[in-house]
Design an enzyme around this catalytic site. Sequence first.
Site, PDB file in Angstrom:
ATOM      1  N   CYS A 183      66.555 -16.923 -58.668  1.00 22.23           N
ATOM      2  CA  CYS A 183      65.647 -16.410 -57.640  1.00 22.23           C
ATOM      3  C   CYS A 183      64.458 -15.726 -58.298  1.00 22.23           C
ATOM      4  O   CYS A 183      64.370 -15.618 -59.521  1.00 22.23           O
ATOM      5  CB  CYS A 183      66.358 -15.432 -56.704  1.00 22.23           C
ATOM      6  SG  CYS A 183      66.893 -13.912 -57.525  1.00 22.23           S
TER       7      CYS A 183
ATOM      8  N   CYS B 190      65.152 -12.875 -60.783  1.00 25.23           N
ATOM      9  CA  CYS B 190      65.491 -13.302 -62.144  1.00 25.23           C
ATOM     10  C   CYS B 190      64.222 -13.561 -62.949  1.00 25.23           C
ATOM     11  O   CYS B 190      64.084 -13.120 -64.093  1.00 25.23           O
ATOM     12  CB  CYS B 190      66.342 -14.575 -62.101  1.00 25.23           C
ATOM     13  SG  CYS B 190      67.910 -14.406 -61.224  1.00 25.23           S
TER      14      CYS B 190
ATOM     15  N   ASP C 143      37.226 -36.744 -41.656  1.00 25.66           N
ATOM     16  CA  ASP C 143      36.268 -37.771 -42.062  1.00 25.66           C
ATOM     17  C   ASP C 143      36.628 -39.041 -41.275  1.00 25.66           C
ATOM     18  O   ASP C 143      37.721 -39.139 -40.712  1.00 25.66           O
ATOM     19  CB  ASP C 143      36.393 -38.005 -43.569  1.00 25.66           C
ATOM     20  CG  ASP C 143      35.431 -39.069 -44.060  1.00 25.66           C
ATOM     21  OD1 ASP C 143      34.286 -39.083 -43.592  1.00 25.66           O
ATOM     22  OD2 ASP C 143      35.837 -39.883 -44.902  1.00 25.66           O
TER      23      ASP C 143
END
Length: 709
Positions: free
Chosen positions: A24, A27, A409
């Site tokens: 995680c 850590c 676009d």
Amino acid sequence: MSDATTLDQPESPLTRLHVTGMDCASCAAKVETAVRRLPGVEGVEVLIATETLTVRHAPATSVETIAATVRGLGYGAESPDKASGLTEEAAERSWWQAPKVVLAGACAAALGAAYVLGHVAPTTAHWAFLAAMTVGLVPIASRALSAARHGTPFSIETLMTIAAVGAVAIGATEEAATVVLLFLVGELLEGVAARRARASIRGLTGLVPETAVLEWDGGTETVPAASLRVGATVLVRPGDRMPADGVVVDGESAVDEAPVTGESVPNRKTLGDPVFAGTINGDGALRVRVTAAARDNTIARVVRLVEEAQEARSPTERLIDRFSTVYTPAVVAVAALVAVLPPLLAGASWSEWIYKGLAILLIGCPCALVISTPAAIAAGLSAGARRGLLIKGGAVLERLAAVTMVAFDKTGTLTEGKPVVTDVVGFGRTERDVLSLAAALEGGSSHPLARAVLAKAAEAGAPIPPAAGAAALGGKGVTGRVGGIDLFLGSPREAATRVAFTSEQEALIAGFQSDGKTVAMLLARGTAAGLLAMRDEPRADAKEGIDRLAAAGIRSIMLTGDNGRTAQAVASTLGIEARAELLPQDKQQIVRELQAEGAVVAKVGDGINDAPALAAADVGIAMGGGTDVALETADAAVLHGRVGDIARMVELSRRTLANIRMNITIALGLKAVFLVTTVAGITGLWPAILADTGATVLVTGNALRLLRS
């Protein structure tokens, strides 16, 4: 977590290490803090997704010093080359041989033995549970001391060690041992969840085959796919995976792109069509010219960019990190006050309130809270990437949820980017004859309009007779003879200089042109023989994609450099507003005007002329097949050219934010419940650790649901 400016300095050595065991953000933060404190270290970058530590440091700082520091925190650290070999060895080992599993198993066995011994010889129970606790606590305490020594005093291991030792001090040895085991099991489950999240995107690399059939010197040879160079030609047999990105140079086959794009129906590929590495060839052999080296193919780029994106921290994640730096010391302070104030001020039992203080210490562990956001962000990014939705970081993922306007676009974004013949009209001839004669004149041309005519003739099964003396007239058309008949195919203006049109023919031409179509007139023997109308048509899913955005409360607008008549024709088909004949700076200015009106704008484009507007938008999205400039400038990319994927990207963002809010509620809600029950004396130490471990597993599992969405 990164220091890009220092890492980019060329004069200092750069060391990369493969770090294992990081589950995680906490850590990674411990590793970064420890390494950054080493003498001579100038910059540190820790990537959880790739388990990579990159350090810019002075020549006097040895690689082994850096590796030893990381190992002292309880993580593995090897050079990437050596780590590759170790990874292969680890893959050959059974899951139960992993260090965390062995430690948790040893602690569980010791705790089971202590329970048995406690029943057989009750007088030895205290020492048996103390021994069982020691089996698991010694490694935890060692990591806590190392983390404190390297700049992280309030780590989860520290809180765990204090709680376990405190429990022993007040005689709750059995609970202390149980809590240590539950902590180890929780760590084990966190590791499993983290590996699953990491593997979800890294598993894409396994889609590319290891070998390819290379054609050279008139023969074929099986070579490693990673060795293929741009320009090489490979043979892809039915049932094989594409070894590289490329273009079909010979053959025709249905290609299953589901592993890369998620598209359920195979796409028919023929001459000139692009193919992606990792897709599966169907019923026919294809010869493919390689257009990208292994490190630059579609899958490699997706994996690389998503791994980098997972480290780009979202605003919520940064807020949680800042909160946790204050939250953890505050929890320690509150636990200390709960332990000492009631006995000192009200004469309450010391053992009872110390016990409650220790339980609060465990309840307050921030793991579940800290992992709640990055787990959801990582899962969201991975889920998107597996469906061709590439989002460059958690900050972008969060911004997408707030989008209220999408500026598209036209050419190559809302439309296919290539003209198709929409109408064929014959004047005294059949449509089939008109197509045959027009295709005969265009047979040797590579012009987009010529390709459209040839494609329509092939679709209609019209024969293409040979043409004699075919010659292009620059900007006007093409002439030639077919079967002794003089032919001209070109613009109505040029055709009008050669023949006189009837009023009906003029009205027909004007009607097609008002619809934004390009008209090519066919003259035969000096008379009008027919016409073909062509237009760059909207993508098949464009209307559905626009409607899906509208259903989500998001407006759409078209910004294009094309002429107003063509733009308005396409826009009216899709039911959106159009602004046409725009230069790149005009598109950028309109985006800024929309933002000034309060809109959160996503700009979608595929060309160099879209780059300024992509950069100015709140979120710039490059369309699949777009230029490298668009892909690099954009914050996100729809890799497979589906307009509907813009809405899917926004929906994924909103689901991810909802998941984050749910995770935070779970993490803080469970802590609040157990805080009240602990102070009330209803729950004790082992429910407290379950509150933290359980919350961590719940939020991780909840985040992983995004992978299945």
